[in-house]
Write an enzyme that holds these catalytic residues in place. Structure first.
Site, short mmCIF file in Angstrom:
data_model
loop_
_atom_site.label_atom_id
_atom_site.label_comp_id
_atom_site.label_asym_id
_atom_site.label_seq_id
_atom_site.Cartn_x
_atom_site.Cartn_y
_atom_site.Cartn_z
N ILE A 235 22.77 32.93 -25.70
CA ILE A 235 23.25 31.55 -25.50
C ILE A 235 22.22 30.52 -25.94
CG2 ILE A 235 24.75 32.22 -23.59
CD1 ILE A 235 22.81 30.71 -21.73
N SER A 299 24.81 32.55 -3.01
CA SER A 299 24.50 32.52 -1.58
C SER A 299 23.03 32.23 -1.35
CB SER A 299 24.88 33.86 -0.93
OG SER A 299 24.19 34.94 -1.55
N GLU A 300 22.20 32.43 -2.39
CA GLU A 300 20.76 32.15 -2.29
C GLU A 300 20.48 30.67 -2.01
OE1 GLU A 300 17.67 33.77 -3.04
OE2 GLU A 300 18.48 35.80 -3.03
N LEU A 393 11.98 50.71 1.69
CA LEU A 393 12.54 49.70 2.58
C LEU A 393 11.55 48.55 2.66
CD1 LEU A 393 13.96 51.99 5.41
CD2 LEU A 393 15.20 50.96 3.51
N ARG A 485 22.43 36.61 6.10
CA ARG A 485 23.19 35.79 5.15
C ARG A 485 24.67 36.12 5.33
NH1 ARG A 485 21.27 37.04 -0.55
NH2 ARG A 485 19.45 35.79 -0.01
#
Length: 526
Positions: A235, A299-300, A393, A485
């Site tokens: 792009i 959502s960040e 984790l 979240r």
């Protein structure tokens, strides 16, 4: 008092029952009577300062926009009960619900549901007396109706006037209406959302998809489709091609972005250049040519918001200090949200912002990207299982997310593109599944259980266990995490009539199966 509709504290309430035989005018009279009662009781109390304010749950408050003709189309694939309620809702004093026989429009003034009618193709005439039309579920009897501008008549008379016989087909638009396919421009068409959205659009016959991306592996199955047009390119280089196609198309979705957390700290300037600067140019093309843009927020943007449910219209957007480059993706997206909103307010840009909450499914990144740490959580975990390396984790994996199946997400996005009644214009819409909340540790354990019972399990090494690592050692010193979240999906329900349906375990199973079947098993133990 507050400026927004259906907002602020509640000072008086009165329940109004909707009877099975109520229509718009009878309910209107009931509401007028109830309003009079409430005002007689409440105005004196307001005058004397004796009211008791009750805080309402803002995330449950709703309001409905101005009615348009689109609200009255009888879409026969819907359940008969839904169509019957629509007939009631738009009856007198409104123009009522309508459909077509060929090019002849007719109006339905009253109806009745037949839940156990014989099965037939939706929109087919099952019988003439009574006039019974097959629906997606059950059948709708047209009790009274009107052909064109004629008089109101019984259903059987209407059938005779319209020349209907058993097996005739009704439609929602005039038969002679030649509808040009809606042209959709998807930049980043080979990405996770782009390729799944392309599949959904091409399933219908009224979309023409134009796409640009730097690769085509995920969309190879569409390359020979007559309504799919693809150019391979970047792009940042193909600016003339992009401007031409923004001008040519009806809807623009700029999906190109770096959206993997490790890149936020590893390459913050590249994130800014691609996610902000390149997309700003596309937004300005949409303003210039007055094209509708559907922009992928994230959502960040909610960052470290402490609300139980993240709400598009009320939740604060909270990020960390400047020396934490982890937030450059969040603030780049947030600033673009604000720019788009301002263009909508000041220059009439037609837009919708959508915020995906942890969408996952087949083709989410790939295992090669996961090998260099540049992938989302589930793909990284699958790579660990495939290679027999420990599942890492980060900070114990206690961070909670609401995982959303790509099919649920794409269906919501498809409805945004459809934009029934223009209800999505100027809206911000969370698209997520609040019921699928789990920690990263829980995701890992669910994935492991699915892996252990998979038919290809014997081709892969033994499970190497879980390993707790610090976020600073994995992402770098500029990282901060978000503990939870969870989306409010009130806007999605109001604007799209949408809610997620797919359980997280099903998504995990299908995602794992997809990736395991992409692995070359020739060198794996059997």
């Amino acid at each position: 008092m507050v400026k927004r509709a259906d907002a602020g504290a509640i000072v008086a309430q009165l329940r109004v029952a909707i009877a099975p035989d109520d229509i718009a005018i009878t309910l209107h009279h009931k509401l007028c009577h109830a309003a009079r009662q409430l005002l007689e009781q409440t105005l004196p109390a307001i005058k004397h300062g004796n009211i008791l304010e009750i805080a309402q749950r803002e995330n449950e408050a709703t309001c409905f926009g101005r009615r348009t003709p689109d609200d009255s189309f009888l879409e026969w694939h819907k359940p008969a009960s839904v169509l019957h309620n629509m007939v009631r809702a738009v009856a007198d004093p409104w123009p009522s619900a309508f459909s077509y026989v060929g090019n002849q429009k007719f109006t339905v003034w009253s109806s009745r549901v037949h839940p156990h009618a014989s099965k037939a193709q939706p929109g087919s005439v099952i019988s003439i007396a009574p006039l019974l039309i097959a629906c997606g579920d059950g059948a709708l009897e047209i009790v009274t109706g009107q052909a064109g501008d004629g008089i109101t008549m019984q259903g059987s008379q209407l059938a005779q006037t319209l020349g209907l016989v058993q097996g005739s087909r009704l439609n929602s638009q005039p038969a002679c209406t030649a509808r040009r396919r809606t042209r959709v421009l998807i930049l980043g068409v080979n990405g996770f959302i782009g390729n799944h959205l392309t599949e959904r659009l091409l399933r219908e016959d009224h979309y023409e998809v134009y796409g640009l991306d730097i690769g085509s592996d995920a969309i190879s199955r569409f390359l020979n489709h007559p309504h799919f047009h693809f150019v391979e390119g970047d792009i940042s280089i193909h600016s003339e091609w992009i401007e031409y196609h923004v001008k040519k198309c009806d809807v623009v979705l700029p999906l190109v972005a770096i959206a993997t957390p490790i890149e936020y700290t590893r390459n913050p300037l590249r994130v800014f250049e691609l996610d902000f600067e390149e997309n700003l140019r596309i937004i300005r093309y949409c303003v210039k040519y007055r094209k509708r843009i559907i922009f992928p927020s994230t959502s960040e943007v909610y960052g470290m918001c402490s609300d139980k449910y993240f709400d598009e219209d009320h939740s604060n957007l909270i990020v960390g200090p400047v020396n934490k480059p982890r937030w450059i993706y969040s603030v780049s997206k947030q600033l673009l949200d604000r720019v788009i909103w301002a263009y909508g307010e000041k220059e009439g840009l037609q837009f919708t912002l959508f915020r995906p909450f942890n969408w996952m499914g087949p083709r989410l990144d790939n295992l090669n990207a996961a090998r260099i740490g540049s992938s989302r959580a589930i793909t990284q975990l699958i790579l660990n299982l495939v290679e027999g390396s420990p599942i890492k984790l980060i900070d114990g994996g206690k961070q909670k997310r609401c995982f959303t199946d790509i099919r649920d997400g794409i269906e919501a996005l498809y409805r945004i593109i459809e934009n029934a009644g223009n209800r999505c214009d100027g809206e911000i819409i969370n698209i997520g599944n609040p019921e699928n909340e789990a920690s990263i540790e829980e995701l890992g354990k669910m994935l492991l259980a699915s892996f252990e019972k998979h038919p290809l399990r014997h081709h892969f090494p033994p499970f190497a266990g879980f390993r707790v690592v610090e976020s600073s050692s994995y992402y770098g010193k500029g990282y901060q995490d978000v503990e939870h979240r969870k989306p409010s999906i009130r806007n999605a329900h109001r604007c799209l009539d949408w809610e997620p349906k797919i359980d997280m375990q099903e998504t995990i199973d299908e995602t794992l199966d997809f990736f395991l079947r992409t692995v070359d098993l020739t060198d794996k133990p059997s």
